[in-house]
Design a protein around this motif. Structure first.
Motif, PDB file in Angstrom:
ATOM      1  N   ASP A  24       0.797  -1.227   0.000  1.00 23.26           N
ATOM      2  CA  ASP A  24       0.000   0.000   0.000  1.00 23.26           C
ATOM      3  C   ASP A  24       0.831   1.279   0.000  1.00 23.26           C
ATOM      4  O   ASP A  24       0.286   2.376   0.067  1.00 23.26           O
ATOM      5  CB  ASP A  24      -0.953   0.024   1.197  1.00 23.26           C
ATOM      6  CG  ASP A  24      -0.241   0.150   2.534  1.00 23.26           C
ATOM      7  OD1 ASP A  24       1.003   0.096   2.563  1.00 23.26           O
ATOM      8  OD2 ASP A  24      -0.930   0.296   3.557  1.00 23.26           O
ATOM      9  N   GLY A  25       2.151   1.148  -0.096  1.00 25.87           N
ATOM     10  CA  GLY A  25       2.991   2.337  -0.216  1.00 25.87           C
ATOM     11  C   GLY A  25       3.373   3.000   1.092  1.00 25.87           C
ATOM     12  O   GLY A  25       4.048   4.035   1.078  1.00 25.87           O
ATOM     13  N   THR A  26       2.962   2.450   2.225  1.00 21.60           N
ATOM     14  CA  THR A  26       3.331   3.044   3.504  1.00 21.60           C
ATOM     15  C   THR A  26       4.853   3.073   3.669  1.00 21.60           C
ATOM     16  O   THR A  26       5.528   2.068   3.454  1.00 21.60           O
ATOM     17  CB  THR A  26       2.722   2.243   4.669  1.00 21.60           C
ATOM     18  OG1 THR A  26       1.312   2.351   4.629  1.00 21.60           O
ATOM     19  CG2 THR A  26       3.220   2.766   6.020  1.00 21.60           C
ATOM     20  N   VAL A  27       5.389   4.239   4.043  1.00 16.09           N
ATOM     21  CA  VAL A  27       6.814   4.339   4.349  1.00 16.09           C
ATOM     22  C   VAL A  27       7.015   3.771   5.750  1.00 16.09           C
ATOM     23  O   VAL A  27       6.534   4.329   6.743  1.00 16.09           O
ATOM     24  CB  VAL A  27       7.312   5.788   4.271  1.00 16.09           C
ATOM     25  CG1 VAL A  27       8.791   5.859   4.677  1.00 16.09           C
ATOM     26  CG2 VAL A  27       7.133   6.337   2.857  1.00 16.09           C
ATOM     27  N   LEU A  28       7.717   2.660   5.836  1.00 12.75           N
ATOM     28  CA  LEU A  28       7.865   1.953   7.106  1.00 12.75           C
ATOM     29  C   LEU A  28       8.999   2.506   7.957  1.00 12.75           C
ATOM     30  O   LEU A  28       8.866   2.649   9.164  1.00 12.75           O
ATOM     31  CB  LEU A  28       8.106   0.465   6.842  1.00 12.75           C
ATOM     32  CG  LEU A  28       6.976  -0.260   6.093  1.00 12.75           C
ATOM     33  CD1 LEU A  28       7.408  -1.680   5.731  1.00 12.75           C
ATOM     34  CD2 LEU A  28       5.695  -0.287   6.925  1.00 12.75           C
ATOM     35  N   ALA A 116       0.097   9.012   8.245  1.00 14.39           N
ATOM     36  CA  ALA A 116       1.238   8.862   7.343  1.00 14.39           C
ATOM     37  C   ALA A 116       1.249   7.496   6.671  1.00 14.39           C
ATOM     38  O   ALA A 116       2.082   7.227   5.822  1.00 14.39           O
ATOM     39  CB  ALA A 116       2.553   9.058   8.103  1.00 14.39           C
ATOM     40  N   HIS A 117       0.332   6.627   7.076  1.00 14.69           N
ATOM     41  CA  HIS A 117       0.298   5.270   6.540  1.00 14.69           C
ATOM     42  C   HIS A 117      -0.486   5.211   5.244  1.00 14.69           C
ATOM     43  O   HIS A 117      -1.516   5.849   5.084  1.00 14.69           O
ATOM     44  CB  HIS A 117      -0.359   4.306   7.539  1.00 14.69           C
ATOM     45  CG  HIS A 117       0.443   4.107   8.783  1.00 14.69           C
ATOM     46  ND1 HIS A 117       0.111   3.173   9.729  1.00 14.69           N
ATOM     47  CD2 HIS A 117       1.548   4.718   9.247  1.00 14.69           C
ATOM     48  CE1 HIS A 117       0.990   3.210  10.720  1.00 14.69           C
ATOM     49  NE2 HIS A 117       1.869   4.150  10.444  1.00 14.69           N
ATOM     50  N   GLY A 118       0.005   4.395   4.316  1.00 12.82           N
ATOM     51  CA  GLY A 118      -0.764   4.105   3.119  1.00 12.82           C
ATOM     52  C   GLY A 118      -1.049   5.320   2.270  1.00 12.82           C
ATOM     53  O   GLY A 118      -0.302   6.282   2.227  1.00 12.82           O
ATOM     54  N   ALA A 119      -2.187   5.281   1.597  1.00 12.10           N
ATOM     55  CA  ALA A 119      -2.538   6.349   0.676  1.00 12.10           C
ATOM     56  C   ALA A 119      -4.006   6.696   0.841  1.00 12.10           C
ATOM     57  O   ALA A 119      -4.588   6.512   1.901  1.00 12.10           O
ATOM     58  CB  ALA A 119      -2.209   5.922  -0.755  1.00 12.10           C
ATOM     59  N   GLU A 122      -6.595   4.042   2.096  1.00 13.63           N
ATOM     60  CA  GLU A 122      -6.434   3.725   3.514  1.00 13.63           C
ATOM     61  C   GLU A 122      -7.025   4.836   4.383  1.00 13.63           C
ATOM     62  O   GLU A 122      -7.645   4.577   5.416  1.00 13.63           O
ATOM     63  CB  GLU A 122      -4.948   3.531   3.841  1.00 13.63           C
ATOM     64  CG  GLU A 122      -4.378   2.204   3.419  1.00 13.63           C
ATOM     65  CD  GLU A 122      -4.215   2.079   1.928  1.00 13.63           C
ATOM     66  OE1 GLU A 122      -4.161   3.120   1.228  1.00 13.63           O
ATOM     67  OE2 GLU A 122      -4.138   0.942   1.442  1.00 13.63           O
ATOM     68  N   SER A 123      -6.838   6.083   3.972  1.00 13.21           N
ATOM     69  CA  SER A 123      -7.398   7.211   4.720  1.00 13.21           C
ATOM     70  C   SER A 123      -8.920   7.154   4.728  1.00 13.21           C
ATOM     71  O   SER A 123      -9.565   7.385   5.756  1.00 13.21           O
ATOM     72  CB  SER A 123      -6.921   8.532   4.103  1.00 13.21           C
ATOM     73  OG  SER A 123      -7.468   9.637   4.788  1.00 13.21           O
ATOM     74  N   ILE A 124      -9.509   6.837   3.571  1.00 12.58           N
ATOM     75  CA  ILE A 124     -10.964   6.714   3.486  1.00 12.58           C
ATOM     76  C   ILE A 124     -11.438   5.573   4.375  1.00 12.58           C
ATOM     77  O   ILE A 124     -12.445   5.696   5.087  1.00 12.58           O
ATOM     78  CB  ILE A 124     -11.399   6.482   2.028  1.00 12.58           C
ATOM     79  CG1 ILE A 124     -11.100   7.722   1.186  1.00 12.58           C
ATOM     80  CG2 ILE A 124     -12.886   6.146   1.950  1.00 12.58           C
ATOM     81  CD1 ILE A 124     -11.312   7.514  -0.302  1.00 12.58           C
ATOM     82  N   THR A 196     -10.203  -5.126   6.264  1.00 13.20           N
ATOM     83  CA  THR A 196      -9.447  -3.945   5.857  1.00 13.20           C
ATOM     84  C   THR A 196      -8.814  -4.163   4.478  1.00 13.20           C
ATOM     85  O   THR A 196      -8.788  -5.287   3.951  1.00 13.20           O
ATOM     86  CB  THR A 196      -8.323  -3.646   6.859  1.00 13.20           C
ATOM     87  OG1 THR A 196      -7.330  -4.687   6.770  1.00 13.20           O
ATOM     88  CG2 THR A 196      -8.858  -3.568   8.281  1.00 13.20           C
ATOM     89  N   LEU A 197      -8.277  -3.091   3.930  1.00 12.35           N
ATOM     90  CA  LEU A 197      -7.558  -3.204   2.669  1.00 12.35           C
ATOM     91  C   LEU A 197      -6.328  -4.098   2.815  1.00 12.35           C
ATOM     92  O   LEU A 197      -5.911  -4.759   1.858  1.00 12.35           O
ATOM     93  CB  LEU A 197      -7.136  -1.822   2.182  1.00 12.35           C
ATOM     94  CG  LEU A 197      -8.254  -1.005   1.520  1.00 12.35           C
ATOM     95  CD1 LEU A 197      -7.834   0.449   1.392  1.00 12.35           C
ATOM     96  CD2 LEU A 197      -8.608  -1.569   0.153  1.00 12.35           C
TER      97      LEU A 197
END
Length: 223
Positions: A24-28, A116-119, A122-124, A196-197
């Protein structure tokens, strides 16, 4: 000359490495690699860093078990930063959080945040989860949950039909609009079932993840 030979390490022989969840693109997290750590990362498909405090090579998760399995490795346009798309084997942060970025720099809140997680999706999803829990007055999402599963499924079916009709017209703006509606109501349906996604990403990963394993930093694709 391959891409590895063109990397720009700093005066200490280090290069920053941004670790991103491949799903999901989250910067870990962000760490530093020297050439040995990078070679080890590429060789083992497990993220390794150079510890600036301990002055030694270390594998992420070597004590906790929360390793980072490498999916793809990229270098930026200036060739002085590495991007590693990884599959985390548990929480990445030493605090137990999924990712290391959970504190707002503006100091407006001391609470940990997932913003800051996901995109966007995920926010929705997090907003939908909040509306489900609070049943906020005047909220469309809350009204869907109040109506129960049948109302939610009816909306999913209606929006799916609208997508089909929009596709038949061939009008790009209508297709985009209706697909957005379908995605939104599908997220509500997932929320109804406490899914969840991440659950969906995990299933997609089982189907397509292994076939997509590539290493780009070496200047060629490896199946």
């Amino acid at each position: 000359m391959g891409t590895l030979d063109n990397l720009q390490f700093d005066e200490k022989g280090l290069i920053p490495a941004v670790i991103q969840d491949w799903r999901d693109g989250t910067v870990l997290m962000v760490g530093f690699m020297n050439r040995e750590a990078l070679d080890k990362t590429l060789e083992t498909k497990s993220v390794h860093f150079w510890s600036r405090t301990r002055q030694k090579l270390w594998e992420k998760g070597e004590t906790s078990g929360n390793r980072l399995s490498v999916r793809e490795v990229f270098v930026d346009c200036d060739q002085d930063t590495i991007l590693v798309k990884a599959d985390p084997m548990g929480p990445t942060c030493h605090t137990g959080e999924r990712a290391c970025f959970f504190t707002s720099v503006d100091g407006k809140t001391e609470e940990k945040s997932q913003e800051a997680h996901g995109a966007l999706l995920e926010s929705i999803s997090r907003t939908i989860e909040n509306r489900k829990a609070t049943r906020q007055s005047g909220s469309y999402v809350a009204s869907l949950f109040e109506g129960g599963q049948d109302r939610i499924l009816k909306k999913v079916a209606e929006e799916a039909a609208e997508v089909i009709l929009a596709s038949k017209t061939g009008k790009r703006d209508e297709i985009v609009h209706e697909v957005a509606d379908l995605l939104f109501h599908t997220l509500v349906m997932l929320g109804y079932h406490d899914l969840t996604l991440q659950d969906v990403y995990a299933e997609l990963g089982k189907r397509f993840g292994q076939s997509g394993l590539r290493t780009k930093v070496e200047g060629r694709e490896k199946p």
